[in-house]
Design a protein around this motif. Structure first.
Motif, PDB file in Angstrom:
ATOM      1  N   VAL A  71      71.653  44.361 123.454  1.00 21.62           N
ATOM      2  CA  VAL A  71      72.922  45.246 123.808  1.00 21.62           C
ATOM      3  C   VAL A  71      72.864  46.148 122.454  1.00 21.62           C
ATOM      4  N   ARG A  72      73.070  45.377 121.160  1.00 22.63           N
ATOM      5  CA  ARG A  72      73.219  46.297 120.145  1.00 22.63           C
ATOM      6  C   ARG A  72      72.430  47.234 119.934  1.00 22.63           C
ATOM      7  N   LEU A  73      71.029  46.979 119.846  1.00 21.37           N
ATOM      8  CA  LEU A  73      69.871  47.770 119.564  1.00 21.37           C
ATOM      9  C   LEU A  73      69.824  48.938 120.797  1.00 21.37           C
ATOM     10  N   LYS A  74      70.399  48.683 121.917  1.00 19.83           N
ATOM     11  CA  LYS A  74      70.193  49.952 122.856  1.00 19.83           C
ATOM     12  C   LYS A  74      71.581  50.733 122.403  1.00 19.83           C
ATOM     13  N   GLY A  75      72.593  50.238 121.895  1.00 18.58           N
ATOM     14  CA  GLY A  75      73.532  51.103 121.428  1.00 18.58           C
ATOM     15  C   GLY A  75      73.338  51.860 120.589  1.00 18.58           C
ATOM     16  N   ARG A  76      72.273  51.378 119.361  1.00 19.16           N
ATOM     17  CA  ARG A  76      71.845  51.905 118.170  1.00 19.16           C
ATOM     18  C   ARG A  76      71.040  53.049 118.649  1.00 19.16           C
ATOM     19  N   VAL A  77      70.002  52.799 119.664  1.00 18.05           N
ATOM     20  CA  VAL A  77      69.312  53.955 120.194  1.00 18.05           C
ATOM     21  C   VAL A  77      70.166  54.963 120.830  1.00 18.05           C
ATOM     22  N   THR A  78      70.928  54.778 121.571  1.00 22.43           N
ATOM     23  CA  THR A  78      71.846  55.761 122.140  1.00 22.43           C
ATOM     24  C   THR A  78      72.614  56.719 121.167  1.00 22.43           C
ATOM     25  N   ARG A  79      73.143  55.797 120.138  1.00 22.92           N
ATOM     26  CA  ARG A  79      73.931  56.822 119.140  1.00 22.92           C
ATOM     27  C   ARG A  79      72.799  57.434 118.395  1.00 22.92           C
ATOM     28  N   LEU A  80      71.868  57.000 118.115  1.00 25.94           N
ATOM     29  CA  LEU A  80      70.630  58.013 117.155  1.00 25.94           C
ATOM     30  C   LEU A  80      70.196  59.131 117.983  1.00 25.94           C
ATOM     31  N   LYS A  81      70.415  59.126 119.156  1.00 25.63           N
ATOM     32  CA  LYS A  81      69.951  60.086 119.960  1.00 25.63           C
ATOM     33  C   LYS A  81      71.072  61.238 120.195  1.00 25.63           C
ATOM     34  N   SER A  82      72.273  60.719 120.130  1.00 23.61           N
ATOM     35  CA  SER A  82      73.539  61.732 120.071  1.00 23.61           C
ATOM     36  C   SER A  82      73.811  62.335 118.738  1.00 23.61           C
ATOM     37  N   LYS A  83      74.623  63.416 118.966  1.00 20.39           N
ATOM     38  CA  LYS A  83      75.406  64.023 117.817  1.00 20.39           C
ATOM     39  C   LYS A  83      76.236  63.306 117.143  1.00 20.39           C
ATOM     40  N   HIS A  84      76.727  62.100 117.512  1.00 20.65           N
ATOM     41  CA  HIS A  84      77.572  61.098 116.948  1.00 20.65           C
ATOM     42  C   HIS A  84      77.281  60.346 115.591  1.00 20.65           C
TER      43      HIS A  84
END
Length: 168
Positions: A71-84
């Motif tokens: 779950v955290r790794l998926k969140g990390r990937v999502t954040r890395l792909k975003s402008k955030h």
């Protein structure tokens, strides 16, 4: 892919399959294909980067630079792909070298040790990350899923540019 057991004719076949898997994983990360990389992770994955000098200690009781489940790794990937992810916008360019791959098998999983050198360039800054990987791979058909991925640095975070904003 899941549900089938990989069959390897020889130890050298297994060694080659594991090496190709690790090279593929590195290429996905270098190409910033983070969703494809995440698809290689087992649902029970543990991704860790221990604090320097603590790699031999119990991660439940020791400071970790990164300690992610799926779950955290998926969140990390999502954040890395975003402008955030300001530290990675624009994202870094990386070049990974994976060497000295050693494979041990047991209990339906493979314990894999290797060395890495990740070179990161971003905004004119060049950083080097050197260390060892420990992967626990679960065979699935003709490939593997990563159940555990531990990237142990051979130096402090400061020597690598002060931050680990990429997936090592």
């Amino acid at each position: 892919m899941t549900g089938t057991v990989a069959v390897f004719n020889t130890a050298s076949d297994l060694q080659q399959q594991v090496e190709q898997f690790l090279y593929h994983e590195a290429a996905l990360l270098d190409a910033w294909r983070l969703d494809d990389w995440l698809a290689l992770m087992h649902p029970d994955v543990e991704y860790r980067v221990p604090a320097p000098g603590s790699d031999h200690l119990d991660p439940r009781n020791t400071l970790q630079v990164i300690h992610d489940d799926h779950v955290r790794l998926k969140g990390r990937v999502t954040r890395l792909k975003s402008k955030h992810a300001h530290a990675e916008s624009p994202h870094s360019r990386t070049l990974r070298l994976v060497t000295n791959v050693r494979v041990e098998s047991g209990d339906g999983e493979l314990l894999v040790h290797s060395n890495f050198h990740v070179v990161r360039t971003r905004l004119g800054q060049l950083d080097h990350f050197l260390g060892t990987y420990r992967h626990v791979l679960v065979p699935t058909g003709t490939s593997f899923l990563v159940r555990q991925r531990v990237a142990t640095l051979d130096h402090g975070i400061v020597e690598a540019g002060g931050t680990v904003s990429i997936i090592l």
